[in-house]
Design an enzyme around this catalytic site. Structure first.
Site, PDB file in Angstrom:
ATOM      1  N   ASP A 140     -14.427   2.819   6.720  1.00  0.00           N
ATOM      2  CA  ASP A 140     -12.951   3.960   5.575  1.00  0.00           C
ATOM      3  C   ASP A 140     -14.032   4.172   3.875  1.00  0.00           C
ATOM      4  OD1 ASP A 140     -10.458   4.971   5.654  1.00  0.00           O
ATOM      5  OD2 ASP A 140     -10.346   3.088   4.331  1.00  0.00           O
ATOM      6  N   SER A 167      -6.746   4.088   8.486  1.00  0.00           N
ATOM      7  CA  SER A 167      -7.422   3.727   7.348  1.00  0.00           C
ATOM      8  C   SER A 167      -6.772   2.743   6.218  1.00  0.00           C
ATOM      9  CB  SER A 167      -7.358   5.175   5.964  1.00  0.00           C
ATOM     10  OG  SER A 167      -8.577   4.701   4.552  1.00  0.00           O
ATOM     11  N   HIS A 219       0.441  -0.850  -0.547  1.00  0.00           N
ATOM     12  CA  HIS A 219       0.526  -0.411   0.067  1.00  0.00           C
ATOM     13  C   HIS A 219       1.296   1.314   0.094  1.00  0.00           C
ATOM     14  CE1 HIS A 219      -4.607   1.405   0.815  1.00  0.00           C
ATOM     15  NE2 HIS A 219      -3.785   2.592   1.414  1.00  0.00           N
ATOM     16  N   LYS A 255      -8.139  -1.513   5.706  1.00  0.00           N
ATOM     17  CA  LYS A 255      -8.625  -2.053   4.907  1.00  0.00           C
ATOM     18  C   LYS A 255      -6.710  -3.161   4.583  1.00  0.00           C
ATOM     19  CE  LYS A 255      -7.615   1.823   2.173  1.00  0.00           C
ATOM     20  NZ  LYS A 255      -8.058   2.711   2.268  1.00  0.00           N
ATOM     21  N   ARG A 276     -12.976  12.920   3.900  1.00  0.00           N
ATOM     22  CA  ARG A 276     -12.110  12.743   3.760  1.00  0.00           C
ATOM     23  C   ARG A 276     -11.123  14.088   3.376  1.00  0.00           C
ATOM     24  NH1 ARG A 276      -8.075   8.378   5.373  1.00  0.00           N
ATOM     25  NH2 ARG A 276      -6.770  10.259   5.682  1.00  0.00           N
TER      26      ARG A 276
HETATM   27  N1  URA Z   1      -4.513   6.035   1.224  1.00  0.00           N
HETATM   28  C1  URA Z   1      -5.678   5.500   2.184  1.00  0.00           C
HETATM   29  O1  URA Z   1      -5.768   4.588   2.183  1.00  0.00           O
HETATM   30  N2  URA Z   1      -5.801   6.277   2.883  1.00  0.00           N
HETATM   31  C2  URA Z   1      -5.550   7.781   3.528  1.00  0.00           C
HETATM   32  O2  URA Z   1      -6.544   7.463   4.000  1.00  0.00           O
HETATM   33  C3  URA Z   1      -4.483   7.733   3.023  1.00  0.00           C
HETATM   34  C4  URA Z   1      -4.122   7.161   2.045  1.00  0.00           C
END
Ligand code: URA
Length: 430
Positions: A161, A183, A82, A187, A168
């Site tokens: 999320d 966040s 990620h 996930k 956001r």
């Molecule tokens: N990537 C994400 O999944 N969430 C965030 O808040 C920022 C980047």
């Protein structure tokens, strides 16, 4: 618990209890808390922060707001990667097939664009037929067949999320260490991976502008991730200039595809992107006890990653041949930004380029905005390039001539040419 009490506490700089954070996450997930109250809490959390305990509780509450994908039965290791989000960051499209080609099981949930940073799902939506709405069962079935599956945020995994992320994006509450930590990790936990590689972006085109801020985010991600039982590796990488040559959804998919194609030709900007993909893949391979960078290089150079990416796109409903066809998703208008003097490129400002890309229609300013997959910016001369006066350094792709010309004019400030030779910073910062 009343949401108003939770907002009051956060507004006044007090901690929220675990029960309050659980109610907040479930209320965001099932829609029982209206957007205006969620937005008020997000702004209070952004301004007053969350303690490590609150961050861990929020992460677990968001992960528990839906199902957790059970990968039992799929070959191990189960790995995910990620990025905290950057301008031109399309690494997922290259790293996933490299790692799946090396035998790792990659099951990933990706997001849409956030602020000026693009999102993998918006990029993949530019490919006709590519499904970004796989159900958890389809994800698991596909990963069993080809070792790799990617979906957008489904209402079933970490739905809190999905709701908070969209808010956001349009309420100025993205760049917060605890909110980003919760966040991302909610996930990852819901997606079922055991090992996670996190790419924390740092610089003008990232939410974290300084190395200190980026390192604080990396430390928060590692400590909360480990609390949740994940093996986490994090790196901080440069985002002062856009990553690679292209910024914009279809342009980036095409660049990723050119990077995957064995024997493909690419310039110095794409070489920097390719290097980061290999480094991230190498770190993931090392984390699971495999051959590290050398194995990643072999998977890319042998064409194994390209073959895996082809299988992946076909399995998710797309025809990958279309991506490299002439004229694919080509915007109707173009305009170049030219160097006003000979010299060396000292700055290609990722923030200004990200903002220009959003204005062209590559990102959203409100939740309801539609993306134009064709628009974006090509960065033809990365930091450290020598240029002649009048040489094109940026190329704008736009829906019409007027917006192309306007963006090109604005972007003259995004590039700086100096007299003395310049050396770009390494892509991996820490
Ligand atoms: N990537 C994400 O999944 N969430 C965030 O808040 C920022 C980047």
């Amino acid at each position: 618990m009343s949401i108003i009490e939770a907002i009051d506490a956060k507004r006044d700089g007090r901690e929220n209890s675990e029960a309050e954070l659980r109610s907040l996450a479930s209320g965001a997930a099932d829609g029982s808390i209206p957007d205006y109250q969620l937005a008020a809490w997000l702004m209070a959390a952004y301004l007053n922060g969350l303690s490590p305990r609150e961050t861990a509780d929020l992460t677990l509450a968001m992960a528990a707001s839906g199902e957790r994908l059970d990968l039992t039965g799929l070959p191990k290791p189960w790995v995910d990667k990620h990025s905290t989000g950057g301008v031109g960051d399309k690494t997922t499209l290259v790293v996933l097939p490299i790692l799946a080609a090396c035998g790792l099981t990659m099951v990933k949930m990706s997001g849409r664009g956030l602020g000026i940073t693009g999102g993998t799902i918006d990029k993949l939506d530019s490919v006709e037929g590519f499904r970004t709405d796989l159900s958890p069962e389809e994800m698991k079935g596909q990963a069993a067949r080809i070792g790799l599956a990617l979906t957008g945020q489904t209402p079933r995994l970490a739905p809190a999320d999905k709701a908070l992320y969209a808010l956001r994006d349009v309420t100025g509450t993205v760049a917060s260490v605890p909110l980003i930590t919760a966040s991302i990790l909610s996930k990852k936990i819901a997606g079922g991976a055991e090992t996670v590689v996190l790419d924390v972006k740092c610089g003008s085109g990232a939410f974290m502008r300084t190395l200190n801020e980026a390192q604080a985010l990396a430390a928060s991600l590692v400590s909360v991730g480990e609390l949740a039982g994940l093996a986490v590796r994090s790196v901080v990488t440069d985002m002062d200039q856009p990553l690679g040559r292209c910024v914009g959804n279809a342009l980036e998919v095409r660049e990723a595809w050119e990077t995957l194609a064995p024997g493909g030709e690419y310039g110095p900007a794409t070489a920097r992107f390719r290097e980061l993909c290999l480094q991230l893949a190498g770190i993931a391979l090392e984390a699971v006890g495999k051959g590290g960078l050398a194995e990643a290089v072999d998977a890319l150079e042998s064409g194994a990653a390209f073959a895996k990416a082809t299988e992946w796109f076909v399995d998710q409903g797309a025809d990958p041949a279309a991506i490299l066809a002439a004229g694919w998703q080509q915007a109707p208008a173009r305009a170049d930004v030219k160097a006003n003097r000979p010299g060396w490129i000292a700055r290609v400002d990722a923030r200004q380029i990200g903002e220009a890309a959003v204005s062209l229609g590559a990102g959203r300013r409100t939740k309801a905005d539609e993306i134009d997959p064709r628009v974006g910016i090509e960065c033809l001369a990365p930091v450290g390039s020598g240029v002649a006066a009048g040489q094109a350094v940026l190329r704008v792709h736009a829906r019409d001539d007027q917006s192309a010309q306007r963006a090109a004019l604005d972007l003259t400030r995004a590039v700086e040419v100096v007299d003395g030779e310049v050396f770009a910073s390494p892509v991996l910062l820490a």
